[in-house]
Design a protein around this motif. Sequence first.
Motif, mmCIF file in Angstrom:
data_model
loop_
_atom_site.group_PDB
_atom_site.id
_atom_site.type_symbol
_atom_site.label_atom_id
_atom_site.label_comp_id
_atom_site.label_asym_id
_atom_site.label_seq_id
_atom_site.Cartn_x
_atom_site.Cartn_y
_atom_site.Cartn_z
ATOM 1 N N GLN A 372 68.572 23.306 42.011
ATOM 2 C CA GLN A 372 68.457 24.100 40.957
ATOM 3 C C GLN A 372 67.407 24.033 39.700
ATOM 4 O O GLN A 372 66.653 24.800 39.445
ATOM 5 N N SER A 471 72.374 31.586 29.754
ATOM 6 C CA SER A 471 72.537 31.127 31.355
ATOM 7 C C SER A 471 71.036 30.460 31.597
ATOM 8 O O SER A 471 70.056 30.906 31.073
ATOM 9 N N GLN A 474 67.899 30.011 37.427
ATOM 10 C CA GLN A 474 67.339 29.391 38.857
ATOM 11 C C GLN A 474 66.343 29.798 39.444
ATOM 12 O O GLN A 474 65.210 29.075 39.967
ATOM 13 N N LEU A 486 68.160 35.032 39.687
ATOM 14 C CA LEU A 486 69.028 34.582 39.850
ATOM 15 C C LEU A 486 69.437 33.619 38.373
ATOM 16 O O LEU A 486 68.426 32.723 38.226
ATOM 17 N N TYR A 488 72.344 31.112 36.265
ATOM 18 C CA TYR A 488 73.785 30.560 36.380
ATOM 19 C C TYR A 488 74.347 29.780 35.298
ATOM 20 O O TYR A 488 73.333 29.485 34.406
ATOM 21 N N HIS A 531 80.445 33.446 33.509
ATOM 22 C CA HIS A 531 80.181 32.945 34.597
ATOM 23 C C HIS A 531 81.533 32.783 35.423
ATOM 24 O O HIS A 531 82.436 31.893 35.308
ATOM 25 N N LEU A 534 80.053 35.238 41.660
ATOM 26 C CA LEU A 534 78.768 35.663 41.481
ATOM 27 C C LEU A 534 78.571 37.326 41.289
ATOM 28 O O LEU A 534 79.480 37.735 41.913
ATOM 29 N N GLY A 552 75.860 33.774 38.443
ATOM 30 C CA GLY A 552 76.561 33.077 39.033
ATOM 31 C C GLY A 552 77.143 31.786 38.408
ATOM 32 O O GLY A 552 76.544 31.404 37.364
ATOM 33 N N ASP A 553 78.280 31.267 38.869
ATOM 34 C CA ASP A 553 78.678 30.044 38.223
ATOM 35 C C ASP A 553 77.808 28.741 38.694
ATOM 36 O O ASP A 553 76.971 29.266 39.793
ATOM 37 N N VAL A 554 77.947 27.473 38.529
ATOM 38 C CA VAL A 554 77.060 26.543 39.219
ATOM 39 C C VAL A 554 77.242 26.555 40.625
ATOM 40 O O VAL A 554 76.055 26.521 41.465
ATOM 41 N N GLY A 557 75.388 29.464 42.139
ATOM 42 C CA GLY A 557 73.737 29.162 42.094
ATOM 43 C C GLY A 557 73.594 28.133 43.427
ATOM 44 O O GLY A 557 72.390 28.294 43.923
ATOM 45 N N GLN A 558 74.205 27.132 43.552
ATOM 46 C CA GLN A 558 74.051 25.897 44.322
ATOM 47 C C GLN A 558 74.018 26.325 45.781
ATOM 48 O O GLN A 558 73.525 25.790 46.553
#
Length: 984
Positions: A372, A471, A474, A486, A488, A531, A534, A552-554, A557-558
């Motif tokens: 990220q 936020s 990313q 994107l 997150y 968050h 997605l 997205g949340d973490v 995003g990952q």
Amino acid sequence: MSLAAALLLAGAAAPQVAPPTEVPRVTFDSRSLRIDGNPTLIWSSEFHPFRLPSPDLWRDILQKMKASGFNTVAIYIDWGFHSPKKGVYDFTGIRDVERVLTMAQEEGLYVITRAGPYVNAELSRGGFPGWLVNQPGKARTDDPEYLAAVDEWLDRINPIIARHQLGRGGSVILHQIENELALTTPAQGRYMQHLYDKARADGITVPMFHNDQGRNGYWVPKSSDVLLTVPGPQELYAFDGYPGGVCGVDNKPTRGAPAPDWGLYGPGGARGGASASPKTPGFIAEFGGGWFDYWGSNGMYPCNAIQRGSGYQRVFYGTNIANGIAIQSIYMGYGGTSWGWLPAPVVYTSYDYGSAIDEARNLRPKALELKQIGQFLQAVPDLARLEKAPPVTITGSDAVQVYHDRNPDTDARLLFVAPKPSNATGDARFTITADLPDGRYSFANELHGRDAKLLVAGVNLERQRLVYSTSELQTTIRHGAEDVALFYGRAGESGETVLRYTSAPKVTVVEGEVVNAFDAAKGDLRLTYTHNGLARVRIEGGGRAPLLLLIGDVAAGQSFFRQEALLERGPALVRRATVRGNTLDLTGDTETAAPLEVWGRVRAVRWNGQAVPVTHSVSGSLIARRPLPAPQALALPDLMAATWRYAEGSPEARTNFDDASWTVAGTARNVATIRPPTGQPNLGADSYGFHDGDVWYRGRFTGSPQAQTATIHYGAGGAGMLQLFLDGQLVGQHELAGGLPRPITTGVAEFALPREAQAPGEHVLAAMVRVNGHNWDLDVDDAHKEPRGLISVSLARPGGDSFAVPIAWKIQGRASGEELKDVARGPSNNGGLYGERMGWTLPGFPDGAWPSLKLADAKPYTGTSWYRTVFDLSVPKGEDATIGLQIGDPKTPRSPGRYRMLIFVNGWNMGQFVANVGPQRVFPIPDGILHHRGRNTLALAVTSDGAPGNAIEPVKLVTLHHVRGGVAVTDVAAPAYRDLYPTP
């Protein structure tokens, strides 16, 4: 010796090296490195190919680094790994430097080369070759003999690097000429100038640097107006840093000190911080991505991975970015294995380092956080040039600090939000008010636990204008006429993103809960949300290209990977993306059955060569109609049920052993840092060409009433050991301690001799020394010349003349010494055990006459005993695995048994297990060394004192990594028994 060296030693000025005629593609200014004129932030991590002796797997690591967001790889090159003997060099097979440099270029990574002469890297001798130990001249100085040896190495390695520079078909952008040279005397200034001139004369034209051992200001370039010590000849100043705390003795992470401000926010501002060299960009050549572990620990690599995990990465790497560090390389990205006799005395076989890619080649969770950060840095090139912006106002909490930076050319802003102090772990809710390029704004945010956020504002993203976002960005792509961005944030936290338009755009919430409002006076579209999973929002009109906003949340995003103008999500790893017409060819890995979603200007998708039926989503992506396949079940042979062959392997201890071919020890030149008493023979193993692994001695003496005790001074490295025999019977065993900060590397053993030693006639003392590496030379004190093997031996009676009983000594180490018998496996593979010299480690050795047994029936043996078996593997094609050898209970770092074991897989020495020292009990064996689709030979050399309880523990094969995918791997070419020991 080069002409430059001769002139330097004569006190003359060094000849001026002609400047390159080519237009340099890599330049720099005070803030950034420039590639083809463009400021480029270098986000790098370290990889040592010599710690992964399966060249096909180098591509696996490089692809994982690229997929983890890095744009650069730093590569150490170990001089001693290539040179078993003065004048002899090997760059083939597992030593093919050209191959790894070519791979890096093919995978789209820039390269930083670090070719010594000294590298440290927790390597035996710090990377110096064994033969260099016998030079009387002081290393890392302008001593003529040392410089001649250095030139011999540089004559070979520099042209290889020169051929792979950016613009010449490769991707090398920076080159290191020395590492952590702490002393800054005029003589060393001449040495540094010699290294620089040699590199330039050999065609290396990219900027060069030295890596300072901490931000000390050593070897700051001559161009700098802040010279703290003797100036360096190189263009760039770089340093290393390992802040952040370490794991405690309870194997739990510690909080450690706050992140240091090395740069814009450090003491003295820009002049005092980023590099201690105001005219060059901030450059951290090594920043802690983990820490090495040591003999006798509790096994701290998993703890190290957590200690320098997600929160650490956000806080410490983020602090560096906010401080204007424009070149940052993480040590290590992949640590690997210090197989054979590579390790320095302080470390054991595993060099996992707690890095983002573990020793078995798994991506740790921390790699996803790095991805990220890396994608973010590539999405916002403005971050390559930063200066301090006006301070912001923080209300609602005094436990938060915000670093506010701007790009002087674009006015783009970075707001790095961190705890105050940065090692705090509490919760904070606060409001930031800042004057940003698009106006004055206030916005709420929060931090929980060990965390930090990299926020941007006033940035042009593709064809969009971002006013600010709470936020973290990313990545972005252009998806045809539409842009995709994107963002997150932490799950459950609220967020807002503000975009600038000339008129009210149309907003469609495709998925999730997002509220929008448009401020016509400012042209601001404000999106607010929580968050969670997605969310997908399409924004059209308003004077800009359409935008698909993904929030997205973490975890969401990952799940994304990015290659060029493509986004993918779902599988564990996307390695490569290639567009051919309207078809996207993806390669990657799945750990379980996995979904696949793709954004890109394509109509069809293939995964690892197989067509994937897809459908169009409402957000414009392609979605696989069925999950990508998972790996198949992997069955491994039961080694405890296997038939093993057994042999006793210490015949050297016997009185009648034939040592006629052994080397007479005593008169060789001795340049070691510890010498025997005056008049005593030189017994140091290095003096006789035996630099690595076990060494045997046989000493003959005439029985005497004086021979009541034996006092032996010896050198063996950390957790090294000595066994002493008299006339075939064990007299005793002595072990050295491991541990930090420095292991015990030499010791004195005292043994009471049996009465037989006093009987008339000839007697034989036999000593085996297990040498666990030579010291590094970090402090420029010739510590690598500390002797190994026996230093002195005295037979006496208490209170008597220590050397009343003369002994005639012979010595034997690795077969043929510096003249390698097994060139393919190289100087790090073998020592001087009888079984090694006789080829017992090799596939095809005729062990049919050895007695057979089950391993559970093995008994303790005094000396070294050997166990051999064969087994077959059948890893399904198209799947990648790392299989390891496990000894005993992996939850128990130390065993009550006192024995040690060398592990040979298909002739390769893949590690040493020391039961009573620990901590390593699981030894990964890379594909290519282990034959995943065929027959394998396993040989174990077990050394003990034969006491009850010191027998081998259960041994089993375990799966440490298994995915469907991977890269193509062929077995590493190496000789079998018949190749090295042909039948007459």
